[in-house]
Design an enzyme around this catalytic site. Structure first.
Site, PDB file in Angstrom:
ATOM      1  N   ALA A   1      67.173  64.002 -16.438  1.00 32.21           N
ATOM      2  CA  ALA A   1      66.292  64.566 -17.659  1.00 32.21           C
ATOM      3  C   ALA A   1      65.202  65.491 -16.922  1.00 32.21           C
ATOM      4  O   ALA A   1      64.761  65.087 -15.784  1.00 32.21           O
ATOM      5  CB  ALA A   1      65.622  63.608 -18.120  1.00 32.21           C
TER       6      ALA A   1
ATOM      7  N   GLY B   1      59.941  58.052  -6.885  1.00 29.11           N
ATOM      8  CA  GLY B   1      60.343  57.558  -7.985  1.00 29.11           C
ATOM      9  C   GLY B   1      60.713  58.622  -9.024  1.00 29.11           C
ATOM     10  O   GLY B   1      60.837  58.650 -10.137  1.00 29.11           O
TER      11      GLY B   1
ATOM     12  N   GLY C   1      62.732  61.005  -9.045  1.00 28.17           N
ATOM     13  CA  GLY C   1      64.138  61.451  -9.058  1.00 28.17           C
ATOM     14  C   GLY C   1      64.782  62.065  -8.069  1.00 28.17           C
ATOM     15  O   GLY C   1      65.920  62.571  -8.261  1.00 28.17           O
TER      16      GLY C   1
ATOM     17  N   THR D   1      66.494  61.095  -5.203  1.00 31.19           N
ATOM     18  CA  THR D   1      67.700  60.363  -4.939  1.00 31.19           C
ATOM     19  C   THR D   1      68.776  60.768  -6.032  1.00 31.19           C
ATOM     20  O   THR D   1      69.959  60.918  -5.878  1.00 31.19           O
ATOM     21  CB  THR D   1      67.602  58.794  -4.757  1.00 31.19           C
ATOM     22  OG1 THR D   1      66.410  58.908  -3.760  1.00 31.19           O
ATOM     23  CG2 THR D   1      68.905  58.567  -3.987  1.00 31.19           C
ATOM     24  N   HIS D   2      68.135  60.511  -7.232  1.00 33.83           N
ATOM     25  CA  HIS D   2      68.964  60.640  -8.382  1.00 33.83           C
ATOM     26  C   HIS D   2      69.623  62.118  -8.477  1.00 33.83           C
ATOM     27  O   HIS D   2      70.634  62.002  -8.647  1.00 33.83           O
ATOM     28  CB  HIS D   2      67.985  60.257  -9.792  1.00 33.83           C
ATOM     29  CG  HIS D   2      68.577  60.136 -10.992  1.00 33.83           C
ATOM     30  ND1 HIS D   2      69.539  59.208 -11.192  1.00 33.83           N
ATOM     31  CD2 HIS D   2      68.431  60.698 -12.332  1.00 33.83           C
ATOM     32  CE1 HIS D   2      70.015  59.056 -12.372  1.00 33.83           C
ATOM     33  NE2 HIS D   2      69.259  60.019 -12.998  1.00 33.83           N
TER      34      HIS D   2
ATOM     35  N   HIS E   1      39.719  71.971 -16.402  1.00 35.81           N
ATOM     36  CA  HIS E   1      39.291  72.452 -15.209  1.00 35.81           C
ATOM     37  C   HIS E   1      40.489  73.700 -15.063  1.00 35.81           C
ATOM     38  O   HIS E   1      40.629  74.780 -14.930  1.00 35.81           O
ATOM     39  CB  HIS E   1      39.598  71.450 -14.085  1.00 35.81           C
ATOM     40  CG  HIS E   1      39.509  71.990 -12.619  1.00 35.81           C
ATOM     41  ND1 HIS E   1      38.463  71.876 -11.893  1.00 35.81           N
ATOM     42  CD2 HIS E   1      40.628  72.706 -11.864  1.00 35.81           C
ATOM     43  CE1 HIS E   1      38.586  72.541 -10.563  1.00 35.81           C
ATOM     44  NE2 HIS E   1      39.847  72.893 -10.779  1.00 35.81           N
ATOM     45  N   GLU E   2      41.863  73.006 -15.407  1.00 38.86           N
ATOM     46  CA  GLU E   2      43.101  73.911 -15.199  1.00 38.86           C
ATOM     47  C   GLU E   2      43.001  75.141 -16.276  1.00 38.86           C
ATOM     48  O   GLU E   2      43.587  76.301 -15.837  1.00 38.86           O
ATOM     49  CB  GLU E   2      44.358  73.224 -15.241  1.00 38.86           C
ATOM     50  CG  GLU E   2      44.351  72.148 -14.167  1.00 38.86           C
ATOM     51  CD  GLU E   2      44.379  72.513 -12.933  1.00 38.86           C
ATOM     52  OE1 GLU E   2      44.702  73.811 -12.511  1.00 38.86           O
ATOM     53  OE2 GLU E   2      43.863  71.802 -12.068  1.00 38.86           O
TER      54      GLU E   2
ATOM     55  N   ASP F   1      39.735  74.354  -4.363  1.00 36.38           N
ATOM     56  CA  ASP F   1      39.354  75.620  -4.894  1.00 36.38           C
ATOM     57  C   ASP F   1      38.192  76.483  -4.032  1.00 36.38           C
ATOM     58  O   ASP F   1      38.328  77.708  -3.662  1.00 36.38           O
ATOM     59  CB  ASP F   1      38.903  75.486  -6.170  1.00 36.38           C
ATOM     60  CG  ASP F   1      39.824  75.157  -7.273  1.00 36.38           C
ATOM     61  OD1 ASP F   1      41.046  74.955  -6.814  1.00 36.38           O
ATOM     62  OD2 ASP F   1      39.498  74.651  -8.088  1.00 36.38           O
TER      63      ASP F   1
END
Ligand code: ADP
Ligand code: ZN
Length: 623
Positions: free
Chosen positions: A157, A197, A199, A201-202, A416-417, A491
């Site tokens: 996904a 985790g 993904g 390897t997936h 912030h972003e 920053d």
């Protein structure tokens, strides 16, 4: 291999001890041993029915059904003695001669123990279906899937950009000859970068599945052994195996375990690891032109890798496999919920919203936990309550502290972003927004990625605006909250670095003129600076840097104060959606609605340019 791993020596030692104990006990016959003189008396007294002569050992059966016993003659039994016994009506049997080897009693147990150990290692290995890795410490522990994995891109996904980039590799593996004929240069090494985790390897397995080629998986830690040469031998063996199965994919998880920068260790570094890494480099370079092996490696720490690994022709391509955003999480949940009976009330989109920071592995785990909870209660369906309780459990899990993002953290990050992004959007000379996200990556809580520019030369105006963009995160925090956070550390470093170089290297400050105050030598392992100015100039430079930053800060503060409403809108949308691409961001800024809800079922084909992991600093040295 003249050196064996420590644990093998240990096992051998134990085996020898056991064998020795065996041979001791097999020398003694516990039951009914009788002194030879007593035996002679028994013979004299006529109480012996039968004697089995086996070398010096005599098996004696008394008359009248007494218990048989053993005795040992001082020397070989000669024919005279046997004749004497015969005259006494004793049945004498001679055992067939054994080719007696004094070592035999020792060797047989040794072999037995050895066999046991062999079996033990055979099973403790990765139960490789080919079985060819058993019994040898220098064989790689790679898991060879000779059948192509069943996983396909459909099972992965999100990660649209990564998939897009990997399609080329799939095409190549499907028909390598076509590419070789064209003389096309195909990357041999692909580095997948992302948190555990997420993904990696997936997706690597999915590449093998799509191309229908074998998938040979190893982990960097498999190659780390205490004894010199073992790791290198395993690397060699891994590539040998791959050559037998080509076209195929080699996947090396946790490549940083072997791929760390060489010579960095205290006391001259680690001989064994360097050898292993060197071997890996040799193997990567050693592919013939027409080979069709693709090496994929995964890491969370590309920064610690030895630069030699990243050189052209080795792992020269990096693909980011980030933690999923809310849409990605929903899709992952859908994939793993297949075949699990969900109750009516289950809303996976809502669950995705409530699990910020979860990676694919966590989500898979979550669904499993929920299924267990339902099963334990004897229910047939998984309810929303199960899923929420399972989410709590996953968060509580020992290794998952990093998941716990407080709502406050997320809010601060969103503003912030949004601040960075708005500054980039509104400042005339700044690079425009390519993507803005509050999904954490590495140690960053979120990031705003500017679109890539092709120019090699940076103008003074662009640099100045770039400083303003860097400061805008902190400015947004100031504007919205009555406190500021540590989130702006990087920053500031970036802004300060730009300001300083504008003054000392690029002659962009009127007061300092066109003097090169600082010479930056780019060496292989990063640059070093040579300063060429007096103490007094140093102080003046510091002041000028500070002033430049303050000016830009004030400029952005004014800008964002005027656009506060937009800032709020962008931040709220970020909290909702976590990631906005260029187009979505502009829509939000302009107050246009986004298409209703994250579309989850048919994965959206995003037509973004393939993305590489961005360098922390823009490469300004250029010219
Ligand atoms: P990594 O190699 O990055 O540590 P893995 O590939 O081992 O992570 O992922 C662990 C599990 O999480 C996989 O077995 C897979 O089922 C699930 N997973 C991770 N990412 C995704 C994804 N994008 N789509 C579907 N499943 C995923
Ligand atoms: Zn920032």
């Amino acid at each position: 291999m003249n050196r064996l791993p420590f644990n093998l020596w240990f096992v051998l030692l134990v085996a020898i001890l056991i064998a020795w104990a065996f041979s001791l006990t097999s020398g003694q016959q516990p039951v009914g041993q009788v002194a030879y003189t007593n035996f002679l008396n028994e013979v004299e007294a006529g109480r012996v029915a039968k004697i089995l002569v086996d070398g010096r050992q005599l098996n004696v059966t008394p008359k009248d059904g007494g218990e048989p016993y053993l005795t040992f003659a001082p020397g070989p039994i000669d024919t005279t003695t046997i004749r004497e016994w015969g005259e006494k009506k004793i049945v004498v049997e001679i055992a067939p001669p054994r080719r007696e080897n004094p070592m035999l009693g020792f060797l047989i147990p040794l072999l037995l123990v050895g066999l046991l150990i062999g079996i033990f290692f055979f099973f403790s290995r990765n139960r490789s279906p080919s079985g060819d890795s058993a019994f040898s410490f220098t064989k790689s522990r790679a898991r060879v899937l000779t059948e192509a994995p069943k996983t396909s891109f459909k099972d992965v996904a999100g990660c649209e950009e990564a998939k897009e980039e990997l399609k080329e590799i799939v095409e190549f593996l499907k028909s390598p000859a076509r590419f070789h004929e064209m003389g096309a240069r195909i990357p041999k090494g692909v580095l997948l970068v992302g948190p555990p985790g997420s993904g990696k390897t997936h997706i690597a397995r999915a590449v093998a599945g799509e191309a229908k080629v074998p998938f040979i998986a190893a982990s960097g830690s498999d190659f780390v052994e205490m004894f010199v040469g073992v790791g290198a031998a395993r690397v060699r063996d891994l590539f040998e195996t791959a050559k037998r199965h080509a076209p195929c994919i080699i996947f090396i998880d946790e490549i940083d375990a072997v791929g760390r920068r060489r010579g960095g260790g205290v006391g001259g570094g680690n001989d064994e690891r360097e050898q292993t890494l060197n071997q890996l480099l040799v193997e990567l370079d050693g592919f013939e032109k027409e080979s069709s092996i693709i090496v994929m490696a995964a890491t969370n720490r590309p920064d610690v890798l030895d630069p030699a690994l990243l050189r052209p022709g080795r792992f020269d391509r990096q693909i980011a496999i980030d933690a999923p955003d809310v849409r990605g999480r929903e899709q992952i949940l859908r994939i793993h919920a297949k075949g699990k009976p969900l109750a009516e009330d289950v809303d996976l989109a809502l669950l995705a919203k409530r699990t910020p920071g979860f990676v694919g592995a966590d989500l898979e785990n979550l669904l499993n936990e929920a299924a267990l909870l339902a099963a334990r209660d004897g229910r047939k369906k998984i309810t929303m309550k199960d899923l929420e309780e399972a989410a709590d459990r996953v968060i509580m899990g020992p290794a998952k502290k990093s998941l716990v993002l407080s709502q406050k953290d997320r809010e601060v990050t969103a503003y912030h972003e949004a601040g960075h992004a708005l500054a980039a959007h509104f400042l005339e000379h700044a690079d425009k927004v390519h993507k803005v996200t509050i999904v954490p990556r590495g140690r960053a809580m979120g990031f705003m990625m500017p679109s890539r520019q092709d120019t090699l030369h940076w103008s003074k105006k662009r640099l100045t605006d770039q400083i303003a963009v860097a400061l805008a995160g902190r400015v947004a925090e100031e504007l919205i909250f009555d406190d500021v956070t540590t989130g702006a550390e990087n920053d500031f470093r970036q802004a300060t670095d730009l300001a300083r170089r504008m003054i000392t290297e690029w002659g962009m400050h009127p007061e300092f003129g066109m003097v090169a105050y600082q010479v930056r030598e780019d060496t292989y392992l990063g640059g070093y600076d040579t300063r060429q100015y007096s103490e007094d100039t140093a102080r003046r430079i510091d002041e000028a840097v500070q002033k430049l930053l303050q000016e830009q800060h004030d400029k952005v503060l004014q800008l964002l104060s005027e656009k506060k409403e937009v800032l709020e809108r962008v931040a709220r949308t970020l909290l909702e959606r976590e990631t906005l691409n260029a187009e979505e961001f502009v829509r939000v800024v302009e107050g246009e609605p986004l298409e209703s809800e994250p579309a989850a079922e048919p994965p959206k084909e995003e037509k973004e340019p393939p993305r590489v992991v961005p360098k922390v600093k823009p490469n300004l040295g250029g010219a």
